[in-house]
Design an enzyme around this catalytic site. Structure first.
Site, PDB file in Angstrom:
ATOM      1  N   GLU A 345     107.599 110.508 149.799  1.00 49.18           N
ATOM      2  CA  GLU A 345     106.851 111.785 149.807  1.00 49.18           C
ATOM      3  C   GLU A 345     106.252 112.192 148.471  1.00 49.18           C
ATOM      4  OE1 GLU A 345     109.601 114.660 151.396  1.00 49.18           O
ATOM      5  OE2 GLU A 345     109.654 113.690 153.355  1.00 49.18           O
ATOM      6  N   GLU A 468     111.134 107.381 160.792  1.00 49.90           N
ATOM      7  CA  GLU A 468     111.884 108.615 161.123  1.00 49.90           C
ATOM      8  C   GLU A 468     111.318 109.279 162.372  1.00 49.90           C
ATOM      9  OE1 GLU A 468     112.104 111.177 157.655  1.00 49.90           O
ATOM     10  OE2 GLU A 468     112.301 109.465 156.314  1.00 49.90           O
TER      11      GLU A 468
END
Ligand code: XIL
Length: 662
Positions: A345, A468
């Site tokens: 991220e 995810e």
């Protein structure tokens, strides 16, 4: 096959008012499957005995007594008086009374003397570090408030495990405190396993947190659907791995504050499970702005220290990554760490780096990495060090969410091209936290947008992993919302499947909705009752089980395991094991040459509860459910000739970890 807690409870300190569980009891039924469970402790304090409870220790000034000033049942309750801080309060220790890896419901009634704002919390210590978790907040009011069937469990790495009440500084009354075993639910055996179905194309796995290992039903789902890859939901992130006290101690002793000290204590349940069951591990994650303590970036590893220089941070980063991999390989030499999210991220949706700054206790989206480096120039050294120290076979990924949005996607692609040229990246992790919303038109991203991102990342010539995956519905979803979710999951899954040549793993971010990090939006494939949702059925619709079912370790590895070429037979619920020895099963299959895997009655390459089921079914109905010749050879595990229910029982005990070897 759970050990009885009765003996333990009976031998304990608890007296007359404690009901020791015997027959299953019904308590505050709040749903069918949650309705019955064996009560292992129950306190109404009518006999005046409060000795099973303590205060929190340390400077806690709380005094505990039996009081008739207030009560729910009978006339007496436990009174916690003399509290001088809000963290003071009555505590009940679990790990000296209950079993690890077992789920319990806690129920209680709590009240302040006047008006209070209380909480029920949970505390445990691993490797000397104590962690706290609020289980029920906002117990606000002046009347009795109920805590109903809150699930708790602990692992055998944890010590000093307590449930306690805190909040306000008012006197607290506690009554009707009940600990009840969560009844195990049989999972559906008559549906194909996801890993069986798709595992030849890409690994299918999930993410787990320590609590999950205590739920037999959750782990049955893992064994059936997700046995090709596990990710730690939180326990391998920097804030779990970095040990502040040890970092400071090492720096003080050596004068060198560039060698971070680490521990994998929190990840032990997952790592031990993977070691035991041959499940490959995705490492998540090394370098991230979130769940990374600010002190890691500060002088003297101190929360209020100055930011360190870029040079010092590079040394800390290298030593951290080195220690991380070295320790994992040292502790778990046989575990297949096949993938690692090196950086997580780092890019924003507009393609820019994050804002510099602290993460703070509330967790901001700012990045201390950017603070120290000035920009995203920390990414390349992170990959360089990871390449240098990662064990062989561990592929390196950049991982992100909203990875299908143009600005972010382009930044990731530019970065990845550069890192690919330098030979330090192997793939892109698409987190894929998606949102089905109320209709396919409103879903975000649209299936075609997601598909386009898969196209673009595929063009990079790097591997892709879906790391995810979860798909939210609106809160309090209706049947129509679940239908949209199912259609959307199907679209996304088909798009993933169409790119299977570039995708090596598809990981769901959890198993059942109630355990998800986004539980209120039911984002997973199984519901809280462990039942496959519409979305699961939508995904598998149109696909066939392959003729060679993938196993762990793969059939092609050095330790070959047999594969089954037939679809697993639908099964009924597992009958309770019997200890009376039934007649030996006759099988029409000729005896097999030898045992390929002891206990593997259904020849799927693994020994699970399904093998016990297969044996019991073959005994009950040999015409319909006979074992194969190989299965028959494998099934005879109890040392006595012939296949009997005792073999099934032995396998169940092995599955419940009550015996170590077959
Ligand atoms: C989440 C966990 O599931 C939560 O338990 C935790 O509170 C926050 O982090 N992207 C990631 C994951 O890379 O690490 C995050 O996991 C979800 C978003």
């Amino acid at each position: 096959m759970r050990k009885s807690h009765i003996t333990k409870a009976a031998a304990g300190i608890l007296a007359a008012s404690m009901t020791i569980g015997s027959a299953p009891a019904v308590y505050a039924a709040d749903g069918d499957s949650a309705a019955t469970g064996k009560i292992v402790y129950s306190f109404d304090f009518e006999d005046g005995d409060v000795s099973a409870f303590t205060n929190r220790g340390g400077d806690d000034t709380t005094e505990l007594s039996a009081s008739t000033d207030a009560a729910v049942s009978g006339e007496t309750a436990l009174l916690a008086s003399g509290r001088s801080e809000s963290w003071n309060g009555p505590a009940f220790r679990l790990d000296d009374k209950l079993e690890p890896y077992t789920e319990y419901y806690i129920s209680a009634k709590i009240k302040g003397r006047y008006y209070t704002g209380a909480m029920m919390s949970f505390q445990y210590t691993v490797d000397g570090e104590t962690k706290y978790q609020n289980l029920v907040q906002n117990l606000n009011g002046s009347d009795w408030m109920s805590v109903d069937k809150v699930k708790v469990s602990f692992t055998d790495e944890m010590e000093g495990v307590y449930v306690y009440f805190e909040g306000g500084s008012d006197d607290l009354f506690l009554d009707d405190f009940v600990v009840e075993e969560v009844p195990a639910v049989e999972i559906e055996q008559d549906i194909p396993g996801l890993a069986q179905m798709f595992g030849n194309e890409f690994k299918v796995g999930t993410a787990l947190v320590p609590n999950n290992f205590s739920s037999r039903s959750t782990m049955d789902l893992v064994e059936k659907h997700f046995y090709q890859s596990l990710t730690a939901g939180n326990e391998m992130k920097p804030d779990s791995v970095l040990n502040k006290a040890a970092c400071q101690e090492y720096a003080a002793e050596t004068g060198d504050d560039t060698v971070p000290q680490i521990s994998f204590g929190a990840a032990k349940p997952l790592l031990n499970y993977c070691k035991k069951n041959n499940v490959p591990v995705r490492i998540h994650t090394l370098v991230w702005h979130s769940q990374t303590p600010d002190w890691f970036f500060k002088e003297n590893y101190s929360d209020d220290g100055e930011w360190v220089s870029k040079e010092k941070m590079l040394l800390r980063m290298e030593n951290y990554i080195k220690a991380y991999f070295e320790e994992l390989v040292k502790l778990y030499p046989t575990v297949d760490f096949y993938a690692c999210d090196v950086v997580n991220e780092a890019w924003l949706e507009d393609g820019k780096p994050r804002q510099p700054g602290e993460q703070g206790s509330s967790g901001s989206s700012k990045s201390a990495w950017v603070q120290v480096f000035g920009d995203n120039s920390f990414i390349e050294p992170a990959f360089t060090y990871a390449r240098k120290y990662a064990p062989e076979g561990c592929k390196l990924y950049y991982n992100d969410y909203n990875e299908y949005m143009d600005g972010k996607m382009n930044a990731i692609i530019d970065m990845a091209k550069d890192l690919k040229e330098k030979g330090v990246i192997d793939g892109i992790g698409m987190q894929s936290h998606l949102d089905a919303r109320q209709s396919l038109d409103a879903a975000f991203p649209s299936v075609s947008m997601y598909n386009k991102a898969l196209d673009k990342y595929s063009e990079l010539g790097l591997d892709i992993q879906i790391t995810e995956l979860d798909v939210t519905t609106p809160e309090n979803p209706t049947a129509a919302d679940f239908k949209v979710q199912a259609d959307y999951y199907k679209g996304i899954w088909d798009s993933i499947y169409a790119h299977k040549d570039n995708i090596s793993a598809v990981i769901l971010w959890g198993v059942t909705d109630d355990q998800s990090w986004r539980a209120s939006k039911s984002p997973l494939l199984f519901d809280g009752e462990y039942k496959a949702k519409e979305a699961f059925h939508a995904i598998i619709d149109g696909y066939e089980l392959p003729s060679e079912i993938p196993t762990n370790p793969p059939a092609s590895s050095t330790e070959p395991k047999p594969v089954t070429t037939t679809e697993p037979k639908p099964t009924t619920t597992l009958p309770a094991p019997t200890t009376t020895v039934p007649s030996t099963v006759t099988t029409t299959a000729p005896p097999a040459a030898g045992v390929s895997l002891k206990g593997d009655a259904n020849c799927d390459g693994r020994v699970t509860i399904a093998d016990a089921t297969a044996i019991l079914q073959s005994i009950g109905n040999a015409d319909e459910y006979s074992l194969s010749a190989q299965g028959t050879a494998n099934a005879d595990v109890d040392g006595k000739e012939g296949i009997t229910a005792a073999d099934a029982l032995t396998i169940q005990m092995y599955d419940a970890k009550e015996i170590e070897k077959l």
